[in-house]
Design an enzyme around this catalytic site. Structure first.
Site, PDB file in Angstrom:
ATOM      1  CD  GLU A 161     -10.359 -41.965  19.455  1.00 10.89           C
ATOM      2  OE1 GLU A 161      -9.124 -41.912  19.540  1.00 10.89           O
ATOM      3  OE2 GLU A 161     -10.971 -41.843  18.392  1.00 10.89           O
ATOM      4  CD  GLU A 268     -15.268 -39.005  15.619  1.00  7.83           C
ATOM      5  OE1 GLU A 268     -14.402 -39.561  14.914  1.00  7.83           O
ATOM      6  OE2 GLU A 268     -15.023 -38.549  16.738  1.00  7.83           O
TER       7      GLU A 268
HETATM    8  C1  GLA Z   1     -11.137 -39.984  15.748  1.00  5.35           C
HETATM    9  C2  GLA Z   1     -11.315 -38.629  16.380  1.00  5.35           C
HETATM   10  C3  GLA Z   1     -11.646 -37.599  15.379  1.00  5.35           C
HETATM   11  C4  GLA Z   1     -10.797 -37.719  14.138  1.00  5.35           C
HETATM   12  C5  GLA Z   1     -10.885 -39.091  13.581  1.00  5.35           C
HETATM   13  C6  GLA Z   1     -10.083 -39.199  12.328  1.00  5.35           C
HETATM   14  O1  GLA Z   1     -12.307 -40.586  15.459  1.00  5.35           O
HETATM   15  O2  GLA Z   1     -12.284 -38.602  17.391  1.00  5.35           O
HETATM   16  O3  GLA Z   1     -11.466 -36.349  15.931  1.00  5.35           O
HETATM   17  O4  GLA Z   1      -9.468 -37.401  14.420  1.00  5.35           O
HETATM   18  O5  GLA Z   1     -10.393 -39.977  14.567  1.00  5.35           O
HETATM   19  O6  GLA Z   1     -10.312 -38.115  11.483  1.00  5.35           O
END
Ligand code: GLA
Length: 363
Positions: A161, A268
């Site tokens: 990020e 994710e």
């Molecule tokens: C982001 C992070 C993850 C997690 C999510 C929320 O996507 O990369 O590690 O913290 O937020 O659970």
């Protein structure tokens, strides 16, 4: 009497054989897990906590998945709480579980603005450290963590990020950027590669379906690749919802990232049953009903079908799809963006049973 016996035997054979003929699919379906249904396409992963591995969810993980990501245990804050102190217990237990069960691990993550320990940016008197000191600390951290799991972790989210969500800002205005400038990103990849030359190294980010953000992620990854930085893949988080992404957004996203010539992993994945919102807020009075209604379920089924159809289409470029949490029993979306609003974002329900969306995606 003899006739009755023969007729009876025939009837029994008929009943048994029709039972066997009508049930083999079910039996096969019971034995196979997501990882088997998608064996020809990509690895199927799931984000886990050490606690979940001690519950009945462990059996489900072994049956359904062939990759795990530690949800929090390997993030910089939890694993390196003080300068000279690492906390290995949780991360080690996840690594041991994966080794025992022959499951791959994606390491998550080595450098992020969030869940970073406070000490890393400051000195003993509380002042901000210099670029040299911060890069040295980053190097020590990455070297130690990557070394410990060398041979166990096949891929790392190296930088998480780093792109800004503000349309007119390129990189996120984080302490990493303010202290080190853009260079910290390339350095993180170098340090990780030096520590484990065999590990696949990823840049990971969210809201990749948004054209403005997507362009910035693309620009960053391309610039790293062009500069010869050891980066092997791009992680698209895929925190989506029943109302987005559109099929067109998905196609454009995978098309553009495929053109980089790096492997893509969906890192994710979850599909919230509420319309997408990006910022945390309080729950409103009219939001008392958090039941998983047939309408919510139908909308979620459609979105899961859409996503997996596109994933399959880009299977040459996608090497893994990881879900963010195991079942609807609990997920981070129960508290984000709305604190205390129950969500149902995954393929398994609260009782760990396969949902309709499961059967639709494996079809
Ligand atoms: C982001 C992070 C993850 C997690 C999510 C929320 O996507 O990369 O590690 O913290 O937020 O659970």
């Amino acid at each position: 009497m003899k006739k009755i016996l023969i007729a009876g035997t025939f009837l029994l054979v008929y009943i048994l054989s029709s039972f066997i003929i009508s049930h083999p699919l079910k039996k096969e379906g019971d034995e196979k897990g997501l990882k088997d249904y998608f064996a020809k396409y990509f690895t199927i992963g799931v984000a886990v906590s050490p606690r979940a591995l001690q519950t009945d969810e462990a059996g489900l993980i072994v049956k359904e998945f062939n990759s795990i990501t530690p949800e929090n245990a390997m993030k910089m804050g939890p694993i390196h709480p003080r300068e000279n102190e690492y906390y290995w217990k949780d991360a080690d237990s996840i690594a041991a579980f994966a080794r025992r069960n022959h499951i791959r691990i994606r390491g998550h993550n080595l450098c992020w603005h969030s869940q970073a320990p406070r000490w890393i940016f400051t000195n003993a008197t509380g002042d901000t450290v210099s670029k040299e000191i911060l890069l040295q600390r980053l190097k020590d951290h990455i070297t130690t963590v990557v070394n410990r799991y060398k041979g166990t972790i096949y891929a790392w989210d190296v930088v998480n990020e780093a792109i800004s969500d503000k349309p007119d800002e390129y990189l996120r205005n984080s302490p990493w950027l303010r202290i080190c400038g853009e260079e910290y990103i390339a350095k993180a990849f170098q340090y990780a590669h030096e520590a484990d030359p065999d590990a696949l190294l990823f840049y990971n980010d969210y809201n990749e379906i948004n054209p403005v953000k997507r362009e910035k992620i693309y620009r960053l990854v391309k610039s790293l690749k062009d500069a010869g930085v050891p980066i092997h893949g791009i992680g698209l988080q895929g925190h989506w919802a029943i109302n987005e992404p559109s099929e067109e957004e998905l196609n454009k996203t995978f098309k553009q990232f495929s053109s980089l010539g790096l492997t893509i992993q969906v890192t994710e994945l979850d599909i919230s049953v509420y319309a997408k919102e990006h910022n945390a807020r309080e729950r409103m009075a009219e939001e008392q009903n958090t039941v998983f209604t047939p309408e919510k379920e139908a909308a979620q089924v459609e979105m899961y079908k859409r996503c997996f159809a596109v994933f399959k289409k880009y299977r040459k470029n996608i090497s893994s799809v990881t879900f963010w949490n195991i079942s609807d029993r609990s997920s981070w979306l129960d508290n984000f963006p709305v604190r205390g609003r129950k969500d149902y974002p995954l393929l398994f329900d609260k009782n760990l049973q396969r949902k309709k969306a499961y059967w639709e995606v494996v079809k």
